[in-house]
Design a protein around this motif. Structure first.
Motif, PDB file in Angstrom:
ATOM      1  N   MET A 212       5.581  -1.367  39.572  1.00  0.00           N
ATOM      2  CA  MET A 212       5.744  -2.357  38.502  1.00  0.00           C
ATOM      3  C   MET A 212       4.599  -3.364  38.548  1.00  0.00           C
ATOM      4  SD  MET A 212       8.915  -5.021  37.905  1.00  0.00           S
ATOM      5  CE  MET A 212       8.545  -5.739  39.512  1.00  0.00           C
ATOM      6  N   LEU A 213       3.901  -3.432  37.459  1.00  0.00           N
ATOM      7  CA  LEU A 213       2.762  -4.343  37.354  1.00  0.00           C
ATOM      8  C   LEU A 213       3.239  -5.676  36.789  1.00  0.00           C
ATOM      9  CD1 LEU A 213       0.144  -3.110  38.166  1.00  0.00           C
ATOM     10  CD2 LEU A 213      -0.418  -2.690  35.791  1.00  0.00           C
ATOM     11  N   ARG A 214       2.831  -6.763  37.384  1.00  0.00           N
ATOM     12  CA  ARG A 214       3.205  -8.077  36.850  1.00  0.00           C
ATOM     13  C   ARG A 214       2.170  -9.098  37.278  1.00  0.00           C
ATOM     14  NH1 ARG A 214       8.133  -9.556  41.136  1.00  0.00           N
ATOM     15  NH2 ARG A 214       7.052  -8.600  42.888  1.00  0.00           N
ATOM     16  N   TYR A 215       2.092 -10.186  36.536  1.00  0.00           N
ATOM     17  CA  TYR A 215       1.215 -11.266  36.987  1.00  0.00           C
ATOM     18  C   TYR A 215       1.698 -12.587  36.446  1.00  0.00           C
ATOM     19  CZ  TYR A 215      -1.517 -11.611  32.561  1.00  0.00           C
ATOM     20  OH  TYR A 215      -1.931 -11.793  31.260  1.00  0.00           O
ATOM     21  N   LEU A 216       1.311 -13.619  37.142  1.00  0.00           N
ATOM     22  CA  LEU A 216       1.548 -14.985  36.687  1.00  0.00           C
ATOM     23  C   LEU A 216       0.207 -15.707  36.685  1.00  0.00           C
ATOM     24  CD1 LEU A 216       4.724 -16.076  38.733  1.00  0.00           C
ATOM     25  CD2 LEU A 216       4.628 -15.491  36.299  1.00  0.00           C
ATOM     26  N   THR A 217       0.073 -16.664  35.784  1.00  0.00           N
ATOM     27  CA  THR A 217      -1.123 -17.502  35.826  1.00  0.00           C
ATOM     28  C   THR A 217      -0.709 -18.962  35.922  1.00  0.00           C
ATOM     29  OG1 THR A 217      -1.369 -18.009  33.467  1.00  0.00           O
ATOM     30  CG2 THR A 217      -2.221 -15.882  34.212  1.00  0.00           C
ATOM     31  N   GLY A 218      -1.600 -19.757  36.449  1.00  0.00           N
ATOM     32  CA  GLY A 218      -1.423 -21.199  36.478  1.00  0.00           C
ATOM     33  C   GLY A 218      -2.761 -21.841  36.178  1.00  0.00           C
ATOM     34  N   GLY A 219      -2.716 -23.104  35.798  1.00  0.00           N
ATOM     35  CA  GLY A 219      -3.982 -23.796  35.619  1.00  0.00           C
ATOM     36  C   GLY A 219      -4.083 -24.533  34.306  1.00  0.00           C
ATOM     37  N   GLU A 220      -4.768 -25.664  34.359  1.00  0.00           N
ATOM     38  CA  GLU A 220      -4.969 -26.486  33.171  1.00  0.00           C
ATOM     39  C   GLU A 220      -6.440 -26.473  32.731  1.00  0.00           C
ATOM     40  OE1 GLU A 220      -2.845 -28.284  35.737  1.00  0.00           O
ATOM     41  OE2 GLU A 220      -1.210 -27.262  34.693  1.00  0.00           O
TER      42      GLU A 220
ATOM     43  N   TRP B 220      -3.691  -4.728  29.945  1.00  0.00           N
ATOM     44  CA  TRP B 220      -2.616  -4.989  30.904  1.00  0.00           C
ATOM     45  C   TRP B 220      -1.361  -4.200  30.565  1.00  0.00           C
ATOM     46  CZ3 TRP B 220      -2.650  -6.923  35.621  1.00  0.00           C
ATOM     47  CH2 TRP B 220      -1.406  -7.087  36.240  1.00  0.00           C
ATOM     48  N   GLU B 221      -0.966  -4.247  29.288  1.00  0.00           N
ATOM     49  CA  GLU B 221       0.268  -3.548  28.890  1.00  0.00           C
ATOM     50  C   GLU B 221       0.126  -2.039  29.091  1.00  0.00           C
ATOM     51  OE1 GLU B 221       3.068  -5.109  28.270  1.00  0.00           O
ATOM     52  OE2 GLU B 221       2.009  -7.008  28.466  1.00  0.00           O
ATOM     53  N   LEU B 222      -1.044  -1.521  28.777  1.00  0.00           N
ATOM     54  CA  LEU B 222      -1.241  -0.077  28.943  1.00  0.00           C
ATOM     55  C   LEU B 222      -1.230   0.307  30.416  1.00  0.00           C
ATOM     56  CD1 LEU B 222      -3.941   0.635  26.231  1.00  0.00           C
ATOM     57  CD2 LEU B 222      -1.519   1.299  26.199  1.00  0.00           C
ATOM     58  N   ALA B 223      -1.860  -0.503  31.244  1.00  0.00           N
ATOM     59  CA  ALA B 223      -1.849  -0.193  32.674  1.00  0.00           C
ATOM     60  C   ALA B 223      -0.407  -0.217  33.189  1.00  0.00           C
ATOM     61  CB  ALA B 223      -2.723  -1.193  33.439  1.00  0.00           C
ATOM     62  N   GLY B 224       0.384  -1.134  32.672  1.00  0.00           N
ATOM     63  CA  GLY B 224       1.793  -1.184  33.061  1.00  0.00           C
ATOM     64  C   GLY B 224       2.516   0.097  32.668  1.00  0.00           C
ATOM     65  N   ALA B 225       2.265   0.569  31.461  1.00  0.00           N
ATOM     66  CA  ALA B 225       2.909   1.801  30.997  1.00  0.00           C
ATOM     67  C   ALA B 225       2.426   2.999  31.814  1.00  0.00           C
ATOM     68  CB  ALA B 225       2.618   2.011  29.506  1.00  0.00           C
ATOM     69  N   VAL B 226       1.156   2.999  32.162  1.00  0.00           N
ATOM     70  CA  VAL B 226       0.599   4.066  33.007  1.00  0.00           C
ATOM     71  C   VAL B 226       1.283   4.060  34.375  1.00  0.00           C
ATOM     72  CG1 VAL B 226      -1.458   4.701  34.346  1.00  0.00           C
ATOM     73  CG2 VAL B 226      -1.639   4.323  31.880  1.00  0.00           C
ATOM     74  N   MET B 227       1.407   2.891  34.970  1.00  0.00           N
ATOM     75  CA  MET B 227       2.007   2.805  36.304  1.00  0.00           C
ATOM     76  C   MET B 227       3.482   3.210  36.274  1.00  0.00           C
ATOM     77  SD  MET B 227      -0.465   2.181  38.289  1.00  0.00           S
ATOM     78  CE  MET B 227       0.522   2.103  39.781  1.00  0.00           C
ATOM     79  N   GLU B 228       4.163   2.927  35.186  1.00  0.00           N
ATOM     80  CA  GLU B 228       5.565   3.361  35.104  1.00  0.00           C
ATOM     81  C   GLU B 228       5.685   4.869  35.032  1.00  0.00           C
ATOM     82  OE1 GLU B 228       8.122   1.445  32.242  1.00  0.00           O
ATOM     83  OE2 GLU B 228       7.490  -0.507  32.974  1.00  0.00           O
TER      84      GLU B 228
END
Lengths: 386, 386, 386, 386
Positions: free
Chosen positions: B1-9, B354-362
């Protein structure tokens, strides 16, 4: 956290949805849900099957004496023709899987890609689930969310604004009038002239053995500012709503507010200027943003539009290839809907309701409707004090 | 499962992304990511700030000696003007929070709704995060996904197809030619005549103190059929891609394939007929579906379009109200971009990746690129055998 | 919805955590977090490295002027020996990856399974992330959650109750006294006699080149009933807490309340009978449930225990096999900690805080601390009225 | 990604589970699932109800002709006494909600906290869902996962190792012998002497109107190294398994391998040394780790233990307070189970199966069993070549 899963095939025994996270104390009845199931099955342009079937929900858990209990809500919509299909669709090894076999992928459907993905030679195993029949479960689930929103004073209206080449002329200012006019229209279009032309176009396409798509608009009245968030991309309200709408079968485009027209506008002409009066608080005179700025509701009505492609199952033959022997053939059917935009509109309302209820629950939390409702009122009080 | 979070201003020390689930053994360098960061900062129509800043990524974990290790990948993009802002943006109690205070919400921005939601009187606390500056982190994250897809032979191209009233004439058949032409264009548009008119329109709008939106198209070449799924609504590839694109700042519409035009078409004219040859396997001669049928990739190139509204920060004054004293004022700025569609296009490519890589990994799983790559090839072998 | 991701290696530049969903308006400083980082590095029985390093957090986003803003909070803990390792751990292709190579898997560590999983020949690529060094990021993240709980009057205390064969005698009734006594103990054990024996056992094991495990107890005071839920298995508070505790490196057992002793008890002796008085409302005289019944907090203090295995890196050789040449060898080290139970206890407090804050946010929602705090008080008012 | 939701009450019409992400082509029948449902209802020490009821699953979607299709699998277990309860549990407003009202919270149950949380005066609305009856749905779901694992050569065995004060003497080396012995035991305990004493203890407790808890052990044979991950805390296999086990009703403790005994051991004595032979590859002679190191399976059998508290519904009165009038009363029942540890053991097997199948799907992906199986074999090939 609100979530749900659905299961069920077109010709299986039933469609089922399990909803987790609905607060306790929400008044909901089967009849309330059935009203939306009926709307989903209606609309001018449907073929024969819809008239036979009459979807009815059975609530199998989570509701007692007319109120949710806080436990998961299970909703079951039986397929009324299950008896005819039970031999072929039987889950057990003895099923008649060599009957009603589908080896010819239909253009515009999941058939071919689904067969590749899941390794099926019989594409019945694909189309049974990929069919829009599944949206009956989504409508059932979304209608519980709609009930929750209704309790907070949030109203959702769905309108068919285009069928084929006919664009209706619709005014969204008055929610009650809009909903009444939609309810009175066979194509769920409040513009009588437009609706008339739509039905003519449907009739014409039907005679020619063709099918039509269109556009529906979902409007949501009564939202406070601040649902959704810019803080993380997957919490943006526009992202979630667009994802939900595009996930409906046959939807190929989604717009919020001015949508694609915004791309051609000048900034000075597009953005909704901000005004203030003691009576109204902050307000806008325009709504090109469609009620969403910065990934959040901004207090204006939500305006969502979705484009539906024409039904890909039609009398006029489309060329395809049999997967078994690779021979070309002409895909055609003997009976089909001409246009399902009104039905898709009901699904659009339902998925919108679900996403909004999720955003509401994230902001307000609450295990009971009393808590939710109190907090919701307090937020409005706070907004007035700004 | 691919996921990420970002932070920063925008004016904090840095933007950070943590990516979880990237397989081990993926070759990736800072320079590869920086190329996309630079593209994001480029494009005709940007104001002064972009020229000063030069985003550079620092990889703070998960990559060693040029290859991912399977551990989370941390990407950091420093804000080069942090020194100027450190007093005002200091996380510690001594920060100069009474300087650079923003009490005037800008129409078209998150300011007003964000202030309501998060209880801020100083809308700097909103705009610092809601700003499109955040997309630098999304581009960094998405570029790692792009690298992964590239390794599998999947190519992503982004094209600006409209700015304001200028619609370009673009041919998508040849990926390499397309990308080369985009790279050579200041507005990321491969149609030289169109690009010229776009720049004229940008210049004109700039002189008039106005801003422009537009449309970009993301094309993906080389996908197999069967990514995404119809099985559950939130696994549909079109739903996920639409959600990701609409979550980008200022995007108000998303189309796949024929998009809204599909709504006006007849079914017989729209659906992509299926053909077969021993050499090509199953194929289509048209691509109105934009590469997605039944919530899955269908083997044709993906065609995604997104509509961006004009930048809401402009010289021409927009009316608004000061939140502190409720007095009306005219919101205007002294320096701004005129058009950011090329930048948004790069963000669109990144979120698509990103979304495609997620679908590939699934579909393919795998903790190493070797596993992933082997399985991917096996799937193509299997498809050939159908 | 509260969530976070961490990234970072033992000898990389830093450990990073991004926290999403923390409400705006929470007072938090680096010093507050550092206190827990220091506690994590302390405790009798640590080897040399801990004395050199002094972890300090840098807040890279989401906090301004001492208060959270509602945007994601990025926390960075630098590795102070990065300069020594930058050549070997460099993310770029030129890294000295042929130095400090690890081909000998250590029993009790992730080395062997991790090498299999991620296809590494150099197990440095595994141990850099699987190391308990990673818990510095978890402690940083959990401490923000602890701050949030503190604001609501919820207190978390961690106590070392066993090291090796020494079982302490601890009284949990008085939170303030307990915490004070823990703070004064080199082994985080409030029982002076027990603590003394623990240190003797540590000294003895150290002399013998061996290592020790132990048990820590996390107690949480001030929780209302009703956090977590029985409605769906993954929302049970006990399930979540057990999962969080067991995910800490070297933890092999988790108990709630009477734990394994409950298995040997008679029902009539075990269950906490229910009493009522106007002053206290419903209350118990015993707490064998450890504060959780039916997957929810029940208003009594939470009592969680976790068993830590001895540190697997020790002077006494353990037999293993070199992965490169399959030759047996004796795994031993020249310097190591003897016992890390006090450190693990601090991690246990942190992960407990995070899970509880998540349960609080689900029940109470809220984008600001003011909202959260108001709703929390209202719930207590409601409970009093029952 | 594997996931499921369940819905359903003890005395509602049925329990339902929807499973999403099961690959296509898995052979599964109702009879296979029913076997586990029957085991869950069995075990020495159950009261009357279990003997009347005979749970049977109905597969309402996702399986056709004995094989999964890749679509969501819906499983329904009817409550056979629904007819008796339909008036009281009716979801519609006319339900007889003033009958069978429960205002007296039972110690050791969810009753009191659940009433607080969900605002119920009638705790029937709590106990109907918080009851362990719900585990019928979990067992049904987990049994599909067990089938998938079985296909890959992974075997799960559950053993009751303690009831009350009786500790059995169990040897785990031989899976087939173990399972056979368990199947032949009324208390699911393969040690005949121990089982005899357990039944005597149950009889004794029954005569005295008391109840008993105990410990069960779940063993998993045939796992490869590398399931789960150290990369992110919520992907650790031990964390997930502990969470799943602790989420089972009445479980108060979880151990992996040596568990709490590890806390008292010396490092030199505890860790499983690593050996290698050409025939076996890497192997261990001990298994104190219980098959998990560094958050991953390490190739040794998984050893999980869970402690169950005694059933809190018993003949011997426990003191409680009526919520309506705050009067104390003595909670007692006229008929109840004495011991449900064997049943809990079956639930433990099921939740273990589910978590493992999830970890397998993450590592191997796959939309079909053929893909999954091929990839799984390839991984074993790769491991042999290390």
């Amino acid at each position: 956290m609100l979530r749900y899963l659905t299961g069920g095939e077109s010709h299986g025994p039933s469609l089922t949805a399990i909803l987790d996270g609905i607060p306790a104390g929400l008044a909901v009845t089967a009849a309330y849900i059935d009203k939306q199931l009926t709307r989903r099955q209606g609309g001018y342009g449907r073929g024969g099957r819809m008239k036979i079937e009459r979807d009815r929900v059975a609530v199998a858990s989570g509701v007692r004496g007319g109120y949710t209990t806080g436990s998961p809500v299970t909703l079951v919509v039986k397929n009324l023709d299950w008896a005819d299909w039970s031999r072929v669709m039987d889950p057990e090894p003895g099923a008649a899987v060599d009957e009603r076999v589908v080896t010819r992928p239909r253009p515009g459907h999941a058939d071919l890609a689904g067969a590749c993905k899941y390794g099926h030679r019989d594409m019945r195993n694909v189309l049974e689930r990929s069919s829009a029949r599944e949206t009956a479960a989504r409508v059932a689930a979304g209608t519980v969310a709609r009930r929750l929103l209704e309790e907070l004073g949030i109203t959702i209206a769905g309108v068919v604004t285009r069928i084929g080449t006919v664009q209706a002329d619709v005014e969204f200012a008055d929610a009650a009038a809009l909903i009444k006019a939609v309810d009175g229209s066979p194509v769920y279009c409040p513009d009588p002239a437009g609706a008339g032309k739509m039905m003519e176009e449907i009739d014409r396409a039907g005679v020619e053995g063709d099918s039509l798509g269109g556009v529906f608009t979902v409007v949501v009245y009564g939202l406070p500012p601040g649902l959704g968030s810019y803080a993380q991309r997957d919490r943006t309200l526009d992202g979630r709503l667009a994802g939900a709408l595009m996930s409906i079968q046959a939807i190929k485009g989604v717009e919020i507010g001015a949508g694609f027209a915004a791309a051609s506008s000048r900034g000075s002409a597009l953005h909704d200027e901000i005004f203030y009066s003691a009576a109204k608080g902050f307000y806008r005179q325009t709504n090109n943003a469609g009620g969403i700025e910065g990934g959040m509701s901004n207090g204006a009505p939500l305006l969502l539009r979705a484009a539906m492609k024409p039904i890909p199952t039609l009398y006029k033959p489309l060329r395809s290839v049999d997967m078994a022997d690779k021979e070309p053939y002409a895909a055609s059917v003997e009976r089909s809907d001409v246009c399902a935009v009104p039905a898709a509109c009901v699904v659009g309302e339902a998925v919108t309701a679900w996403e909004l209820a999720g955003a509401v629950m994230e902001k307000f939390g609450g295990d009971t409707m009393r808590e939710l409702s109190d907090r919701y009122q307090e937020y409005f009080q706070y907004l007035k004090g700004l």
